[in-house]
Design a protein around this motif. Structure first.
Motif, mmCIF file in Angstrom:
data_model
loop_
_atom_site.group_PDB
_atom_site.id
_atom_site.type_symbol
_atom_site.label_atom_id
_atom_site.label_comp_id
_atom_site.label_asym_id
_atom_site.label_seq_id
_atom_site.Cartn_x
_atom_site.Cartn_y
_atom_site.Cartn_z
ATOM 1 N N ASN A 159 0.883 -1.296 0.062
ATOM 2 C CA ASN A 159 0.016 -0.013 -0.110
ATOM 3 C C ASN A 159 0.973 1.389 0.074
ATOM 4 O O ASN A 159 0.435 2.353 -0.677
ATOM 5 N N ILE A 160 1.941 1.363 0.656
ATOM 6 C CA ILE A 160 2.911 2.378 0.625
ATOM 7 C C ILE A 160 3.392 2.686 -0.881
ATOM 8 O O ILE A 160 3.535 3.590 -1.332
ATOM 9 N N LYS A 163 0.305 3.795 -2.959
ATOM 10 C CA LYS A 163 -0.170 5.335 -2.629
ATOM 11 C C LYS A 163 0.763 6.342 -3.250
ATOM 12 O O LYS A 163 0.416 7.289 -3.525
ATOM 13 N N ASN A 164 2.132 5.933 -3.176
ATOM 14 C CA ASN A 164 2.967 6.961 -3.360
ATOM 15 C C ASN A 164 3.673 6.831 -5.048
ATOM 16 O O ASN A 164 4.682 7.467 -5.269
ATOM 17 N N ASN A 165 3.063 5.773 -5.569
ATOM 18 C CA ASN A 165 3.696 5.588 -6.936
ATOM 19 C C ASN A 165 5.295 5.531 -7.163
ATOM 20 O O ASN A 165 5.698 6.024 -7.764
ATOM 21 N N HIS A 186 8.538 7.470 3.283
ATOM 22 C CA HIS A 186 7.301 7.465 3.347
ATOM 23 C C HIS A 186 7.040 6.507 4.711
ATOM 24 O O HIS A 186 5.958 6.217 5.135
#
Length: 310
Positions: A159-160, A163-165, A186
């Motif tokens: 997910n990290i 979410k941050n591409n 992140h």
């Protein structure tokens, strides 16, 4: 579930051992994403044979585009809650995945690394203590930076990444460092565990052992870009990265006198060179680099590197 991403290019001699070490894991809820990067040997055939025995192996094929493209293909097709990367010529200790999953509260889990070389009969373990770190403590640990900056030996949260591409850049050198630093920026909770579960095979044909033309042009953007992205303000963290790039250039050209001197002059003329300071370095080797460059003793530098790295 864990998605295990393996970029594959002409590793027919090693990929079976790599995959068997994964299939022998004590933790079994995973998928193995093998991305063939246009291999011209029997690599793909070996993987296809093993896939017949275990459907957790998934195969994707690319035209030859490099390791970054292959890893990005793996990320785009990953279904796991967690991500880990394995190189096709490396292996895992049988409880590697289980041990990494023992710290599910962490945004990033880092295992120790064992380096093996049959030719040199060498086993070298790096890291080996449980620590919880913040971003700066993780990325600029002088002793362990070589393992912290590589993409393997780690468990990431999908997910990290999504979410941050976060993706790999198409670079000749340093793609691991940019990916890891982007991801870590992140993270709130990073855990380094007292465990050596990733086995890195030291091969003569690895990129780090190849001669690279215009090496300084290849490695100089790493400290420069990271200085801008993470606002390092040419401080001690930046200097550590900058000197590390200098060392890579010197090592690469130590046996080519004319090119060595040309690259030394190019380094000294670099806009960021003026920020080098003795006060920012703690390591003796870094201090020596700064002093010799400031005194323009490039020939002595070459003799030093030729003697150390024969």
């Amino acid at each position: 579930m864990i998605s295990i991403i393996i970029p594959l290019y002409n590793k027919g001699k090693y990929i079976e051992g790599c995959l068997l070490s994964i299939l022998d894991q004590s933790y079994t809820d995973y998928e193995v994403i093998v991305v063939d990067d246009g291999s011209t040997d029997n690599s793909l055939e070996v993987v296809r044979e093993l896939k017949k025995k275990d459907p957790r192996i998934k195969i994707y094929t690319n035209a030859h585009g490099g390791v970054s493209t292959a890893r990005n293909t793996g990320l785009e097709n990953a279904n796991g809650e967690y991500i880990t990367f394995v190189d096709a010529d490396d292996t895992l200790v049988d409880n590697y995945l289980e041990r990494l999953l023992g710290f599910k509260d962490a945004d990033l889990v880092v295992s120790g690394l064992i380096e093996e070389s049959n030719e040199r009969n060498r086993i070298n373990a790096k890291t080996g203590e449980i620590r919880r770190l913040n971003f700066s403590e993780f990325m600029f640990n002088y002793q362990n930076f070589p393992i912290f900056s590589i993409v393997c030996t780690k468990l990431y949260k999908s997910n990290i990444i999504l979410k941050n591409n976060i993706r790999f850049r198409d670079r000749q050198y340093g793609e691991d460092t940019f990916f890891v630093m982007n991801y870590v920026s992140h993270c709130e909770n990073i855990v380094v565990i007292d465990y050596f579960g990733y086995v890195n095979q030291i091969l003569e044909q690895t990129l780090s052992r190849k001669y690279i033309q215009n090496m300084w042009e290849v490695v100089e953007p790493i400290p420069s870009e990271l200085n801008n992205v993470f606002d390092l303000r040419h401080g001690k963290e930046w200097q550590y990265l900058y000197i590390r790039s200098i060392k890579l250039s010197l090592l690469n050209n130590r046996n080519r006198t004319e090119i060595f001197r040309e690259e030394c002059n190019e380094i000294a003329a670099n806009d960021d060179f003026k920020y080098l300071s003795l006060l920012k370095s703690k390591r003796v080797s870094d201090l020596i680099i700064v002093i010799l460059f400031k005194m323009k003793l490039h020939s002595f530098l070459q003799l030093l590197y030729k003697r150390i790295y024969r």
